[in-house]
Design a protein around this motif. Sequence first.
Motif, PDB file in Angstrom:
ATOM      1  N   PRO A  93       0.795  -1.232   0.000  1.00 37.17           N
ATOM      2  CA  PRO A  93       0.000   0.000   0.000  1.00 37.17           C
ATOM      3  C   PRO A  93       0.831   1.288   0.000  1.00 37.17           C
ATOM      4  CG  PRO A  93      -0.950  -1.579   1.515  1.00 37.17           C
ATOM      5  CD  PRO A  93       0.354  -2.164   1.045  1.00 37.17           C
ATOM      6  N   ARG A  94       1.914   1.356   0.769  1.00 34.57           N
ATOM      7  CA  ARG A  94       2.698   2.603   0.809  1.00 34.57           C
ATOM      8  C   ARG A  94       3.414   2.862  -0.519  1.00 34.57           C
ATOM      9  NH1 ARG A  94       7.052   0.968   5.338  1.00 34.57           N
ATOM     10  NH2 ARG A  94       5.128   0.600   6.348  1.00 34.57           N
ATOM     11  N   ARG A  96       2.203   1.639  -3.473  1.00 34.42           N
ATOM     12  CA  ARG A  96       1.087   1.917  -4.385  1.00 34.42           C
ATOM     13  C   ARG A  96       0.694   3.392  -4.293  1.00 34.42           C
ATOM     14  NH1 ARG A  96      -1.270  -0.093  -8.542  1.00 34.42           N
ATOM     15  NH2 ARG A  96      -1.187  -2.150  -7.649  1.00 34.42           N
ATOM     16  N   ARG A  97       0.719   3.949  -3.096  1.00 35.18           N
ATOM     17  CA  ARG A  97       0.364   5.363  -2.907  1.00 35.18           C
ATOM     18  C   ARG A  97       1.319   6.278  -3.681  1.00 35.18           C
ATOM     19  NH1 ARG A  97      -2.442   9.318  -1.181  1.00 35.18           N
ATOM     20  NH2 ARG A  97      -1.728  10.892   0.288  1.00 35.18           N
ATOM     21  N   VAL A  98       2.611   5.989  -3.621  1.00 34.09           N
ATOM     22  CA  VAL A  98       3.595   6.782  -4.361  1.00 34.09           C
ATOM     23  C   VAL A  98       3.333   6.653  -5.861  1.00 34.09           C
ATOM     24  CG1 VAL A  98       6.052   7.004  -4.944  1.00 34.09           C
ATOM     25  CG2 VAL A  98       5.372   6.637  -2.567  1.00 34.09           C
ATOM     26  N   ASP A 100       0.542   5.892  -7.360  1.00 31.96           N
ATOM     27  CA  ASP A 100      -0.717   6.579  -7.682  1.00 31.96           C
ATOM     28  C   ASP A 100      -0.545   8.099  -7.700  1.00 31.96           C
ATOM     29  OD1 ASP A 100      -2.045   4.172  -7.921  1.00 31.96           O
ATOM     30  OD2 ASP A 100      -2.957   4.266  -5.924  1.00 31.96           O
ATOM     31  N   LEU A 101       0.189   8.625  -6.715  1.00 31.67           N
ATOM     32  CA  LEU A 101       0.390  10.077  -6.635  1.00 31.67           C
ATOM     33  C   LEU A 101       1.073  10.633  -7.878  1.00 31.67           C
ATOM     34  CD1 LEU A 101       1.457  10.518  -2.909  1.00 31.67           C
ATOM     35  CD2 LEU A 101      -0.599  11.433  -3.987  1.00 31.67           C
TER      36      LEU A 101
END
Length: 124
Positions: A93-94, A96-98, A100-101
């Motif tokens: 998740p951490r 994936r967040r990068v 996605d951002l």
Amino acid sequence: MSAEACDPSPFAIRTSRSGTRFVVTCRGEVDVTTCDAFFAAVLPGIADSGTRRVAIDLGGVTFLSASGLRILLLLLCACHYNGKEFDLCNVPPRVRRVLDLFGFTTFKAGLVWEATMSPVSRRH
């Protein structure tokens, strides 16, 4: 607190092949200090004529820096240029967040290639 508790997890890369799929499994931090090793590990799979799909398993990645993101983009474009499919697997998740951002999970390599790298699209 011991020095070991402050040290980031060591970076490790493992490659394997399953038929026409070349898999690169990463563990630890993908940053400016590890990007060259990461790129070097993936490149043989992209260059291999027997490879149809390059899969990057990020399940053990604890951190992805801007340098790491840049390497992923370069690998994505290299795969596209060489007619290979490119996958990211087991993305934490951490991480994936990068991704996605920065829009990594939504853009198409072909569009990036045609707009920036293709000799046909360059005008003199």
